[in-house]
Structure formats: C-alpha cells, structure tokens
Design a protein around this motif. Structure first.
Motif, PDB file in Angstrom:
ATOM      1  N   MET A 129     -36.123 -13.029  16.649  1.00 13.66           N
ATOM      2  CA  MET A 129     -34.189 -12.585  15.922  1.00 13.66           C
ATOM      3  C   MET A 129     -33.632 -13.033  15.411  1.00 13.66           C
ATOM      4  O   MET A 129     -33.636 -14.235  16.390  1.00 13.66           O
ATOM      5  N   THR A 130     -33.279 -13.783  14.437  1.00 13.94           N
ATOM      6  CA  THR A 130     -32.290 -14.927  14.475  1.00 13.94           C
ATOM      7  C   THR A 130     -31.110 -15.449  15.181  1.00 13.94           C
ATOM      8  O   THR A 130     -30.914 -16.721  15.298  1.00 13.94           O
ATOM      9  N   ASP A 131     -30.982 -14.499  16.231  1.00 13.52           N
ATOM     10  CA  ASP A 131     -30.048 -15.132  17.304  1.00 13.52           C
ATOM     11  C   ASP A 131     -30.762 -15.110  18.319  1.00 13.52           C
ATOM     12  O   ASP A 131     -29.900 -16.124  19.358  1.00 13.52           O
ATOM     13  N   ALA A 180     -37.930  -6.140  21.353  1.00 11.24           N
ATOM     14  CA  ALA A 180     -37.810  -6.191  22.550  1.00 11.24           C
ATOM     15  C   ALA A 180     -37.177  -8.323  23.174  1.00 11.24           C
ATOM     16  O   ALA A 180     -37.887  -8.458  22.180  1.00 11.24           O
ATOM     17  N   THR A 181     -36.745  -7.442  24.923  1.00 16.06           N
ATOM     18  CA  THR A 181     -36.395  -9.004  25.313  1.00 16.06           C
ATOM     19  C   THR A 181     -36.764  -9.738  26.082  1.00 16.06           C
ATOM     20  O   THR A 181     -38.700  -8.910  26.206  1.00 16.06           O
ATOM     21  N   ALA A 182     -37.699 -10.570  26.263  1.00 14.55           N
ATOM     22  CA  ALA A 182     -38.306 -11.550  26.430  1.00 14.55           C
ATOM     23  C   ALA A 182     -38.850 -10.970  27.885  1.00 14.55           C
ATOM     24  O   ALA A 182     -39.916 -11.043  28.247  1.00 14.55           O
ATOM     25  N   ARG A 183     -37.982 -10.305  28.693  1.00 11.98           N
ATOM     26  CA  ARG A 183     -38.864  -9.709  29.628  1.00 11.98           C
ATOM     27  C   ARG A 183     -39.275  -8.343  29.432  1.00 11.98           C
ATOM     28  O   ARG A 183     -40.880  -8.503  30.144  1.00 11.98           O
ATOM     29  N   GLN A 184     -38.934  -7.514  28.573  1.00  9.41           N
ATOM     30  CA  GLN A 184     -39.591  -6.250  28.059  1.00  9.41           C
ATOM     31  C   GLN A 184     -40.971  -7.035  27.524  1.00  9.41           C
ATOM     32  O   GLN A 184     -41.998  -6.238  27.764  1.00  9.41           O
ATOM     33  N   LEU A 185     -40.898  -8.102  26.997  1.00 12.96           N
ATOM     34  CA  LEU A 185     -42.352  -9.029  25.983  1.00 12.96           C
ATOM     35  C   LEU A 185     -43.236  -9.031  26.893  1.00 12.96           C
ATOM     36  O   LEU A 185     -44.896  -9.259  27.454  1.00 12.96           O
ATOM     37  N   GLU A 186     -43.135  -9.395  28.301  1.00 13.78           N
ATOM     38  CA  GLU A 186     -43.669 -10.481  29.474  1.00 13.78           C
ATOM     39  C   GLU A 186     -44.280  -9.425  30.580  1.00 13.78           C
ATOM     40  O   GLU A 186     -45.392  -9.350  30.578  1.00 13.78           O
ATOM     41  N   ASP A 187     -43.550  -7.435  29.954  1.00 13.25           N
ATOM     42  CA  ASP A 187     -43.977  -6.855  31.048  1.00 13.25           C
ATOM     43  C   ASP A 187     -45.111  -6.332  30.275  1.00 13.25           C
ATOM     44  O   ASP A 187     -46.485  -5.711  30.883  1.00 13.25           O
ATOM     45  N   ALA A 207     -33.813 -11.957  21.275  1.00 11.39           N
ATOM     46  CA  ALA A 207     -35.197 -10.979  21.139  1.00 11.39           C
ATOM     47  C   ALA A 207     -36.022 -11.660  20.150  1.00 11.39           C
ATOM     48  O   ALA A 207     -36.274 -12.470  19.421  1.00 11.39           O
ATOM     49  N   GLY A 208     -37.427 -10.643  20.535  1.00 14.79           N
ATOM     50  CA  GLY A 208     -38.725 -10.768  19.711  1.00 14.79           C
ATOM     51  C   GLY A 208     -38.316  -9.622  19.229  1.00 14.79           C
ATOM     52  O   GLY A 208     -38.721  -7.977  19.543  1.00 14.79           O
ATOM     53  N   MET A 209     -39.059 -10.067  17.539  1.00 18.01           N
ATOM     54  CA  MET A 209     -39.880  -8.883  16.916  1.00 18.01           C
ATOM     55  C   MET A 209     -41.475  -8.563  16.908  1.00 18.01           C
ATOM     56  O   MET A 209     -41.207  -9.265  16.742  1.00 18.01           O
ATOM     57  N   LEU A 210     -41.656  -7.154  17.059  1.00 16.62           N
ATOM     58  CA  LEU A 210     -43.352  -7.185  17.153  1.00 16.62           C
ATOM     59  C   LEU A 210     -43.766  -5.761  15.831  1.00 16.62           C
ATOM     60  O   LEU A 210     -42.828  -4.966  16.120  1.00 16.62           O
TER      61      LEU A 210
END
Length: 88
Positions: A27-29, A55-62, A32-35
């Motif tokens: 995301m530009t800020d 998704a947040t970094a934590r969600q992506l790690e999970d 979070a990440g986009m998939l």
C-alpha cells in the motif's frame, strides 16, 4: 473454517477454481500489503477473474506459514504417491 463451510456447486462438489496468476504490492502508506489472485472461471482456463485483497504484515506472515505447511504436506503426499493430510 471447516471444509463443510466452503462454497459448493449445486450438485454438492466444492466450488474451486485454478489459480492462473498472482501479484503483490505494498500500500502507498506502507502499512499493509495487497495481493491480487487471478483464477480461471472455466475448465478451458480461457476466461478468468481476480480477487484483490489487502492484509497486514501479521496476516501475510500467518498466510505464509499456512501455505508452507500445505506445500510441505503436498510434497510428502506426492513423494509417497498417497494424498494425505487435512485440507486446511
């Protein structure tokens, strides 16, 4: 989520679509990440659609851990020529 809660076709079979592509971006800020996951809509794989998720970094790690576990289970099943393990 239990397999019984997954979407199904009217005939009762699981409604699944093969993945035909994917992309990621931040995301530009940077918070979070986009998939983007592209999937085929028909057996010929000539038509497709996509879902775009954030998704947040934590969600992506999970998600990475769950996908790694699935890949490892599939590798073992292929090596022994016996599909095993729970679906998710």
């Amino acid at each position: 989520m239990a397999l019984k809660d997954w979407k199904r076709h009217p005939g009762g079979g699981l409604a699944i679509n093969p993945i035909v592509g994917y992309e990621t971006a931040a995301m530009t800020d940077g918070m979070a990440g986009m998939l983007r996951i592209e999937f085929a809509l028909d057996p010929t794989m000539r038509t497709s659609d996509a879902v775009q998720l954030v998704a947040t970094a934590r969600q992506l790690e999970d998600l990475i851990l769950v996908l790694r576990d699935l890949a490892d289970n599939l590798a073992v099943a292929v090596a022994t020529d016996k599909p095993t393990g729970k679906p998710s």
